[in-house]
Structure formats: C-alpha cells, structure tokens
Design a protein around this motif. Structure first.
Motif, PDB file in Angstrom:
ATOM      1  N   GLN A   1     -16.090  41.995   7.705  1.00  0.00           N
ATOM      2  CA  GLN A   1     -17.281  41.177   7.876  1.00  0.00           C
ATOM      3  C   GLN A   1     -17.513  40.772   9.342  1.00  0.00           C
ATOM      4  O   GLN A   1     -18.561  40.220   9.678  1.00  0.00           O
ATOM      5  CB  GLN A   1     -17.229  39.923   7.004  1.00  0.00           C
ATOM      6  N   ALA A   2     -16.525  41.042  10.191  1.00  0.00           N
ATOM      7  CA  ALA A   2     -16.635  40.654  11.606  1.00  0.00           C
ATOM      8  C   ALA A   2     -17.677  41.501  12.338  1.00  0.00           C
ATOM      9  O   ALA A   2     -17.927  42.632  11.995  1.00  0.00           O
ATOM     10  CB  ALA A   2     -15.284  40.779  12.279  1.00  0.00           C
TER      11      ALA A   2
ATOM     12  N   MET B   1     -15.847  33.375   9.648  1.00  0.00           N
ATOM     13  CA  MET B   1     -15.000  32.715   8.658  1.00  0.00           C
ATOM     14  C   MET B   1     -15.085  33.446   7.325  1.00  0.00           C
ATOM     15  O   MET B   1     -16.176  33.783   6.861  1.00  0.00           O
ATOM     16  CB  MET B   1     -15.473  31.263   8.462  1.00  0.00           C
ATOM     17  N   LEU B   2     -13.927  33.688   6.744  1.00  0.00           N
ATOM     18  CA  LEU B   2     -13.875  34.187   5.368  1.00  0.00           C
ATOM     19  C   LEU B   2     -13.447  33.021   4.501  1.00  0.00           C
ATOM     20  O   LEU B   2     -12.335  32.506   4.649  1.00  0.00           O
ATOM     21  CB  LEU B   2     -12.881  35.341   5.244  1.00  0.00           C
ATOM     22  N   LEU B   3     -14.331  32.592   3.594  1.00  0.00           N
ATOM     23  CA  LEU B   3     -14.035  31.448   2.734  1.00  0.00           C
ATOM     24  C   LEU B   3     -13.463  31.938   1.408  1.00  0.00           C
ATOM     25  O   LEU B   3     -14.108  32.695   0.676  1.00  0.00           O
ATOM     26  CB  LEU B   3     -15.282  30.612   2.492  1.00  0.00           C
ATOM     27  N   VAL B   4     -12.243  31.486   1.120  1.00  0.00           N
ATOM     28  CA  VAL B   4     -11.502  31.901  -0.068  1.00  0.00           C
ATOM     29  C   VAL B   4     -11.281  30.680  -0.960  1.00  0.00           C
ATOM     30  O   VAL B   4     -10.882  29.615  -0.481  1.00  0.00           O
ATOM     31  CB  VAL B   4     -10.133  32.492   0.345  1.00  0.00           C
ATOM     32  N   GLY B   5     -11.533  30.827  -2.239  1.00  0.00           N
ATOM     33  CA  GLY B   5     -11.216  29.773  -3.199  1.00  0.00           C
ATOM     34  C   GLY B   5      -9.859  30.048  -3.820  1.00  0.00           C
ATOM     35  O   GLY B   5      -9.581  31.183  -4.240  1.00  0.00           O
ATOM     36  N   LEU B   6      -9.013  29.040  -3.855  1.00  0.00           N
ATOM     37  CA  LEU B   6      -7.685  29.161  -4.459  1.00  0.00           C
ATOM     38  C   LEU B   6      -7.572  28.131  -5.568  1.00  0.00           C
ATOM     39  O   LEU B   6      -7.751  26.927  -5.335  1.00  0.00           O
ATOM     40  CB  LEU B   6      -6.598  28.918  -3.411  1.00  0.00           C
ATOM     41  N   THR B   7      -7.270  28.598  -6.773  1.00  0.00           N
ATOM     42  CA  THR B   7      -7.178  27.673  -7.894  1.00  0.00           C
ATOM     43  C   THR B   7      -6.086  28.121  -8.850  1.00  0.00           C
ATOM     44  O   THR B   7      -5.476  29.185  -8.685  1.00  0.00           O
ATOM     45  CB  THR B   7      -8.539  27.533  -8.606  1.00  0.00           C
TER      46      THR B   7
ATOM     47  N   ALA C   1     -17.294  23.257   7.253  1.00  0.00           N
ATOM     48  CA  ALA C   1     -18.285  23.425   8.326  1.00  0.00           C
ATOM     49  C   ALA C   1     -17.616  23.486   9.693  1.00  0.00           C
ATOM     50  O   ALA C   1     -18.085  24.200  10.592  1.00  0.00           O
ATOM     51  CB  ALA C   1     -19.293  22.282   8.278  1.00  0.00           C
ATOM     52  N   ALA C   2     -16.506  22.770   9.859  1.00  0.00           N
ATOM     53  CA  ALA C   2     -15.801  22.765  11.139  1.00  0.00           C
ATOM     54  C   ALA C   2     -15.225  24.138  11.491  1.00  0.00           C
ATOM     55  O   ALA C   2     -14.940  24.423  12.661  1.00  0.00           O
ATOM     56  CB  ALA C   2     -14.690  21.718  11.120  1.00  0.00           C
ATOM     57  N   GLN C   3     -15.056  24.998  10.482  1.00  0.00           N
ATOM     58  CA  GLN C   3     -14.508  26.341  10.704  1.00  0.00           C
ATOM     59  C   GLN C   3     -15.570  27.435  10.638  1.00  0.00           C
ATOM     60  O   GLN C   3     -15.254  28.615  10.806  1.00  0.00           O
ATOM     61  CB  GLN C   3     -13.436  26.640   9.643  1.00  0.00           C
ATOM     62  N   ALA C   4     -16.814  27.056  10.411  1.00  0.00           N
ATOM     63  CA  ALA C   4     -17.861  28.029  10.095  1.00  0.00           C
ATOM     64  C   ALA C   4     -18.066  29.087  11.179  1.00  0.00           C
ATOM     65  O   ALA C   4     -18.376  30.239  10.882  1.00  0.00           O
ATOM     66  CB  ALA C   4     -19.179  27.312   9.815  1.00  0.00           C
ATOM     67  N   GLU C   5     -17.888  28.716  12.438  1.00  0.00           N
ATOM     68  CA  GLU C   5     -18.143  29.651  13.534  1.00  0.00           C
ATOM     69  C   GLU C   5     -16.881  30.365  14.009  1.00  0.00           C
ATOM     70  O   GLU C   5     -16.906  31.040  15.042  1.00  0.00           O
ATOM     71  CB  GLU C   5     -18.791  28.904  14.709  1.00  0.00           C
ATOM     72  N   THR C   6     -15.793  30.230  13.271  1.00  0.00           N
ATOM     73  CA  THR C   6     -14.538  30.889  13.651  1.00  0.00           C
ATOM     74  C   THR C   6     -14.372  32.198  12.883  1.00  0.00           C
ATOM     75  O   THR C   6     -15.173  32.520  12.002  1.00  0.00           O
ATOM     76  CB  THR C   6     -13.326  29.982  13.359  1.00  0.00           C
TER      77      THR C   6
ATOM     78  N   ARG D   1       0.999  32.533   6.895  1.00  0.00           N
ATOM     79  CA  ARG D   1       0.395  33.781   7.335  1.00  0.00           C
ATOM     80  C   ARG D   1      -0.860  33.565   8.180  1.00  0.00           C
ATOM     81  O   ARG D   1      -1.484  34.532   8.610  1.00  0.00           O
ATOM     82  CB  ARG D   1       0.096  34.654   6.095  1.00  0.00           C
ATOM     83  N   GLY D   2      -1.236  32.306   8.396  1.00  0.00           N
ATOM     84  CA  GLY D   2      -2.329  32.021   9.320  1.00  0.00           C
ATOM     85  C   GLY D   2      -3.583  31.425   8.719  1.00  0.00           C
ATOM     86  O   GLY D   2      -4.574  31.232   9.433  1.00  0.00           O
ATOM     87  N   ALA D   3      -3.565  31.133   7.435  1.00  0.00           N
ATOM     88  CA  ALA D   3      -4.755  30.569   6.796  1.00  0.00           C
ATOM     89  C   ALA D   3      -4.958  29.114   7.211  1.00  0.00           C
ATOM     90  O   ALA D   3      -4.009  28.389   7.496  1.00  0.00           O
ATOM     91  CB  ALA D   3      -4.645  30.662   5.278  1.00  0.00           C
ATOM     92  N   VAL D   4      -6.222  28.703   7.211  1.00  0.00           N
ATOM     93  CA  VAL D   4      -6.589  27.293   7.340  1.00  0.00           C
ATOM     94  C   VAL D   4      -6.824  26.770   5.928  1.00  0.00           C
ATOM     95  O   VAL D   4      -7.620  27.352   5.181  1.00  0.00           O
ATOM     96  CB  VAL D   4      -7.868  27.116   8.187  1.00  0.00           C
ATOM     97  N   ILE D   5      -6.151  25.706   5.553  1.00  0.00           N
ATOM     98  CA  ILE D   5      -6.259  25.180   4.196  1.00  0.00           C
ATOM     99  C   ILE D   5      -7.145  23.938   4.170  1.00  0.00           C
ATOM    100  O   ILE D   5      -6.959  23.012   4.967  1.00  0.00           O
ATOM    101  CB  ILE D   5      -4.882  24.814   3.616  1.00  0.00           C
ATOM    102  N   VAL D   6      -8.109  23.944   3.272  1.00  0.00           N
ATOM    103  CA  VAL D   6      -8.877  22.746   2.930  1.00  0.00           C
ATOM    104  C   VAL D   6      -8.345  22.307   1.570  1.00  0.00           C
ATOM    105  O   VAL D   6      -8.624  22.944   0.551  1.00  0.00           O
ATOM    106  CB  VAL D   6     -10.384  23.029   2.887  1.00  0.00           C
ATOM    107  N   ASP D   7      -7.534  21.258   1.573  1.00  0.00           N
ATOM    108  CA  ASP D   7      -6.765  20.855   0.402  1.00  0.00           C
ATOM    109  C   ASP D   7      -7.504  19.761  -0.364  1.00  0.00           C
ATOM    110  O   ASP D   7      -7.508  18.603   0.038  1.00  0.00           O
ATOM    111  CB  ASP D   7      -5.395  20.364   0.861  1.00  0.00           C
TER     112      ASP D   7
END
Length: 205
Positions: free
Chosen positions: A204-205, A1-7, A104-109, A24-30
């Motif tokens: 990072q993969a 997982m690559l964790l990106v902050g968007l603000t 955390a639900a995306q941590a291993e992806t 484009r395929g991102a998972v959003i935590v809103d």
C-alpha cells in the motif's frame, strides 16, 4: 499506516499476541488500557458509574472497585444484562474518542498500527485493513482463566458467554492466530502473521 484489528475472546491470549507484535515493531492502541485510563479517579466516567451502580463501586481512595462492578454486570440478577449494556454506554464513548486520537496520531506514518480491542466483533470498524482473531477452543479458554487469572470456573464461563460467540468472531476474521499450543508455536504463528502484515504495508506504500 496499515490499521490492523486484533481481537479474541477472554482467555484466548490476545494480550500475549499483542506483546509479540510490539516486539516486531507494531504500534499498539490498547482499548483495555484506554478503558482503564478513562475510569481514573476523579473522571467524569467514574462519576457516572457511581451514579448508575452505587457509590460502593468506588474505593475510599477514589479508584474503581472493578470486582464490585464485575459482580453487578456479570452477576445472576435479572438486571445484569442491562447493567452490562449501561456500563458499555458509559465507558465506550470516552474510550472511542481516545482510540480515534491515538490512531489519528499515526495516520501519516508507514507503521503497522494494531487496535487491540476485545469487543471488535461487537463493534466493527470499516477502516480496518486486516482483522486478526486470536482463537482457542472454549474449554481451553476456561482452563486458562481458572489457572492463570484465578477465576472461579462458573465466573469464567459467564464471562465467555457474555461476549459474542466463537463462530461469529471467526466469521469476521481475515487472519486467525491459533493459540491452543505452547508459546513457541504461538511465536511461529505471529511470525507468519507479521510477514503478511509487512507485505500488505509495503503493497500500500
């Protein structure tokens, strides 16, 4: 997982950028959506808000009267700044718990996970690999809030001033998306950003 902050500041167009990243395929935590969810009718958060601000902030159907709360925390009274701090103290702990659960639900992806959080500058995290700031000039933000959200100009300016300053927000950025142009220009900016994020994910993969 690559964790990106968007603000980005209110009126900057962060939600539009978030939507383009989803395409484009991102998972959003809103964070905004999570904040609304934890303030659902019957929630402990809503009960605490009514206790702090008065029962009039709750509609007859049990839902939150957001305009009534905004009038208190962004109002002219001497208590407004403290009221905003109290509101954040009530909502943020519950919101943060749900944010952590979704991340955390995306941590291993191998997904690019974007934490869409307007207050990231005020609440920095040390686990974010990239911090993206959506930026527009102050007056452009005011104009858009008036034109597209129907805000009174004075209210729009108060909302902007209640957040951290533009320079401070930009100082924490690793990447900046300029949203002062039209939608096609924004799409080009997001395409360039996505290529960089995808490269970082692959590295990072």
């Amino acid at each position: 997982m690559l964790l990106v902050g968007l603000t980005g500041g209110i009126g900057a167009g962060k939600s539009t950028v978030s939507s383009l990243l989803v395409e484009r395929g991102a998972v959003i935590v809103d964070a905004d959506r999570i904040a609304r969810d934890v303030q659902r009718p019957g929630s402990a958060v809503l009960d605490r808000m009514a206790e702090r601000f008065g029962g009039h902030v709750i509609h007859d159907d049990g839902s939150l009267d957001r305009a009534a709360v905004a009038a208190i925390v962004f109002g002219e009274s001497d208590d407004a700044r403290q009221a905003l701090a109290d509101l954040n103290g009530i909502v943020h702990p519950a919101m943060q718990d749900e944010i952590e659960r979704q991340i955390a639900a995306q941590a291993e992806t191998d997904r690019i996970v974007v934490l869409d959080f307007p207050l990231l500058g005020e609440n920095p995290r040390d686990d974010i690999a990239v911090t993206v700031v959506v930026d527009v000039p102050h007056e452009v933000a005011v104009q858009r809030l008036v034109e597209f959200r129907g805000m009174d100009e004075a209210d729009a300016r108060k909302r902007i001033v209640s957040q951290i300053g533009r320079d401070e927000r930009l100082a924490g950025a690793t990447h900046v998306v300029d949203n002062s142009g039209d939608l096609e220009q924004l799409r080009a900016e997001v395409d360039a950003l996505w290529r960089e994020l995808d490269g970082l994910r692959s590295a990072q993969a």
